[in-house]
Design a protein around this motif. Sequence first.
Motif, mmCIF file in Angstrom:
data_model
loop_
_atom_site.group_PDB
_atom_site.id
_atom_site.type_symbol
_atom_site.label_atom_id
_atom_site.label_comp_id
_atom_site.label_asym_id
_atom_site.label_seq_id
_atom_site.Cartn_x
_atom_site.Cartn_y
_atom_site.Cartn_z
ATOM 1 N N GLY A 227 10.824 -19.031 -4.697
ATOM 2 C CA GLY A 227 10.335 -17.866 -3.988
ATOM 3 C C GLY A 227 10.064 -18.010 -2.514
ATOM 4 O O GLY A 227 9.313 -17.206 -1.936
ATOM 5 N N LEU A 228 10.671 -18.974 -1.841
ATOM 6 C CA LEU A 228 10.383 -19.154 -0.425
ATOM 7 C C LEU A 228 10.837 -17.945 0.398
ATOM 8 O O LEU A 228 10.236 -17.626 1.434
ATOM 9 N N SER A 229 11.874 -17.257 -0.057
ATOM 10 C CA SER A 229 12.341 -16.075 0.673
ATOM 11 C C SER A 229 11.250 -15.008 0.767
ATOM 12 O O SER A 229 11.176 -14.270 1.757
ATOM 13 N N VAL A 230 10.385 -14.920 -0.231
ATOM 14 C CA VAL A 230 9.286 -13.957 -0.202
ATOM 15 C C VAL A 230 8.313 -14.301 0.919
ATOM 16 O O VAL A 230 7.798 -13.421 1.617
ATOM 17 N N VAL A 231 8.065 -15.596 1.120
ATOM 18 C CA VAL A 231 7.159 -16.014 2.197
ATOM 19 C C VAL A 231 7.766 -15.680 3.551
ATOM 20 O O VAL A 231 7.072 -15.192 4.457
ATOM 21 N N LEU A 232 9.056 -15.933 3.697
ATOM 22 C CA LEU A 232 9.712 -15.617 4.970
ATOM 23 C C LEU A 232 9.628 -14.123 5.260
ATOM 24 O O LEU A 232 9.346 -13.719 6.403
ATOM 25 N N ASP A 233 9.854 -13.301 4.255
ATOM 26 C CA ASP A 233 9.762 -11.857 4.447
ATOM 27 C C ASP A 233 8.352 -11.443 4.838
ATOM 28 O O ASP A 233 8.153 -10.577 5.705
ATOM 29 N N ALA A 234 7.344 -12.069 4.199
ATOM 30 C CA ALA A 234 5.955 -11.724 4.520
ATOM 31 C C ALA A 234 5.604 -12.113 5.947
ATOM 32 O O ALA A 234 4.952 -11.347 6.672
ATOM 33 N N VAL A 235 6.031 -13.297 6.370
ATOM 34 C CA VAL A 235 5.763 -13.737 7.749
ATOM 35 C C VAL A 235 6.424 -12.791 8.739
ATOM 36 O O VAL A 235 5.835 -12.435 9.778
ATOM 37 N N ALA A 236 7.644 -12.350 8.412
ATOM 38 C CA ALA A 236 8.353 -11.434 9.310
ATOM 39 C C ALA A 236 7.644 -10.084 9.423
ATOM 40 O O ALA A 236 7.697 -9.424 10.469
ATOM 41 N N MET A 237 6.972 -9.670 8.356
ATOM 42 C CA MET A 237 6.284 -8.377 8.351
ATOM 43 C C MET A 237 5.015 -8.389 9.203
ATOM 44 O O MET A 237 4.564 -7.344 9.660
ATOM 45 N N LEU A 238 4.422 -9.565 9.374
ATOM 46 C CA LEU A 238 3.120 -9.658 10.035
ATOM 47 C C LEU A 238 3.287 -9.824 11.542
ATOM 48 O O LEU A 238 4.073 -10.637 12.011
ATOM 49 N N GLY A 239 2.556 -9.056 12.284
ATOM 50 C CA GLY A 239 2.587 -9.187 13.734
ATOM 51 C C GLY A 239 1.176 -9.203 14.290
ATOM 52 O O GLY A 239 0.197 -9.054 13.571
ATOM 53 N N GLY A 240 1.056 -9.374 15.604
ATOM 54 C CA GLY A 240 -0.250 -9.381 16.230
ATOM 55 C C GLY A 240 -1.018 -10.636 15.901
ATOM 56 O O GLY A 240 -0.457 -11.716 15.746
ATOM 57 N N LEU A 241 -2.326 -10.496 15.776
ATOM 58 C CA LEU A 241 -3.206 -11.628 15.516
ATOM 59 C C LEU A 241 -3.726 -11.530 14.086
ATOM 60 O O LEU A 241 -4.119 -10.452 13.643
ATOM 61 N N PRO A 242 -3.780 -12.652 13.374
ATOM 62 C CA PRO A 242 -3.327 -13.958 13.841
ATOM 63 C C PRO A 242 -1.807 -14.058 13.843
ATOM 64 O O PRO A 242 -1.137 -13.341 13.100
ATOM 65 N N ARG A 243 -1.313 -14.956 14.657
ATOM 66 C CA ARG A 243 0.112 -15.262 14.622
ATOM 67 C C ARG A 243 0.351 -16.199 13.438
ATOM 68 O O ARG A 243 -0.224 -17.273 13.370
ATOM 69 N N VAL A 244 1.216 -15.794 12.508
ATOM 70 C CA VAL A 244 1.429 -16.546 11.271
ATOM 71 C C VAL A 244 2.689 -17.383 11.397
ATOM 72 O O VAL A 244 3.754 -16.880 11.792
ATOM 73 N N THR A 245 2.576 -18.670 11.060
ATOM 74 C CA THR A 245 3.731 -19.563 11.065
ATOM 75 C C THR A 245 3.863 -20.221 9.696
ATOM 76 O O THR A 245 2.910 -20.293 8.921
ATOM 77 N N LEU A 246 5.061 -20.721 9.412
ATOM 78 C CA LEU A 246 5.338 -21.395 8.145
ATOM 79 C C LEU A 246 6.088 -22.690 8.415
ATOM 80 O O LEU A 246 7.101 -22.700 9.122
ATOM 81 N N ASP A 247 5.586 -23.786 7.852
ATOM 82 C CA ASP A 247 6.279 -25.074 7.896
ATOM 83 C C ASP A 247 6.709 -25.435 6.482
ATOM 84 O O ASP A 247 5.901 -25.391 5.552
#
Length: 411
Positions: A227-247
């Motif tokens: 399900g990593l694609s779900v995390v990528l989609d969620a990060v892409a949806m979020l903007g502003g603060l906080p700035r969300v990153t994924l490693d």
Amino acid sequence: MIVGKIWDSEYPWDVRVEKVCATLAAAGHQVELVCRNRRREPLVEAHPGLRIHRMPVLESWPRRLERASSFPAFPNPRWYRHTVRTFRSTGAEVILCRDLPLAPMALAAGRTLGLPVIVDLAEHYPGLLKDLYNLHDFRMGNLLVRNPWLAAIVERWSLPRADAVWVVVEEMGQRLAEMGVDPAAVTLVSNTPLAERVARSKRESGAPHDPSVLRLVYLGNVERSRGLSVVLDAVAMLGGLPRVTLDVFGDGSSFESDRARARGLGLGDRATFHGRRPYEEILDRLSEFDAGVIPHHATDHWNFTVQNKLFDYFSASLPVLVSSMPPAARIVTGLGAGLVFQDRDAASLGRAILDLADPAVRSAMGAAGRRAVERQYNWSVDGARMVASLERLRRAPHLSAVTAAAGGRPA
């Protein structure tokens, strides 16, 4: 006791095999391990409390055919011969078989040698194979050697006939009881970390974190069912603060496609794919992050197991975001150590990420997970249960010799 252990791949290395063997040796038992030998390593290799017996190499056979002939399927006569000869010559007193593929062979060897048999179910094997069918590219060979329906038949035949079964979560124990396995034969031996690993992973108090950035980390294989694609989609949806990153630490069959997805979503430096790194290095780096994520699809496979990374995150005092898989969701919710989001729902995950924006919330959840792994979810607890289960077989009269007449159960 002399424990004859069956592992269906090469050794070293496997984290659960290592923990099991080391714990049995520390309890005074000798482990005689049979395993594959595609790497053509020495046939016998001795360690304190452990002796490895690799399958002999058929030198006169073409290499590809010789490798195929050692495939770990229970009808394979090479496995049966190697197992019986090894355990007979070493004086094994109990057989411990890891996972389902070789369980019927282990039961046959146990009947031949008059030994009790334990099956260690580190995962829900038919569910794993079902994921291969539903979420991965189809291969014709899966119809025979990785067929989930055949695996389910093997499971229903084998497990009620075993003298003991080890499971990693309570949900699997309940499932086996519904299948007809005696609950008294089932012991919980979970995928928890060693105490020294828990100590090593402790986050330094006051570790600096930029409050405007919320850093998520994913540790493990990169495959569709995770399900990593779900995390990528969620990060892409979020903007502003906080700035969300994924490693992402790990690789697998979906590594390149998920990395391409991140590029397509325009994530740039908000998604970093590190590839596979040494495990100890990753443990040392977990304290750099603000939350761990386990986004696996809630399939039969993941609904009856628990991920090692859950306890790795707990050890590092990280709050955990988990999808709605019953075992992980139960643990995280019960402890107050993270949040649960709806399986495969990026919007649900996005809301959960924003709920972790408050550092005080993250700190409280991380501390709850850390306390739980120190007190309950660690290998000192599970290893003790494992050793007690093994030693009960020594005290109990062994009745496997009459299981054929009793339809697979003690008379």
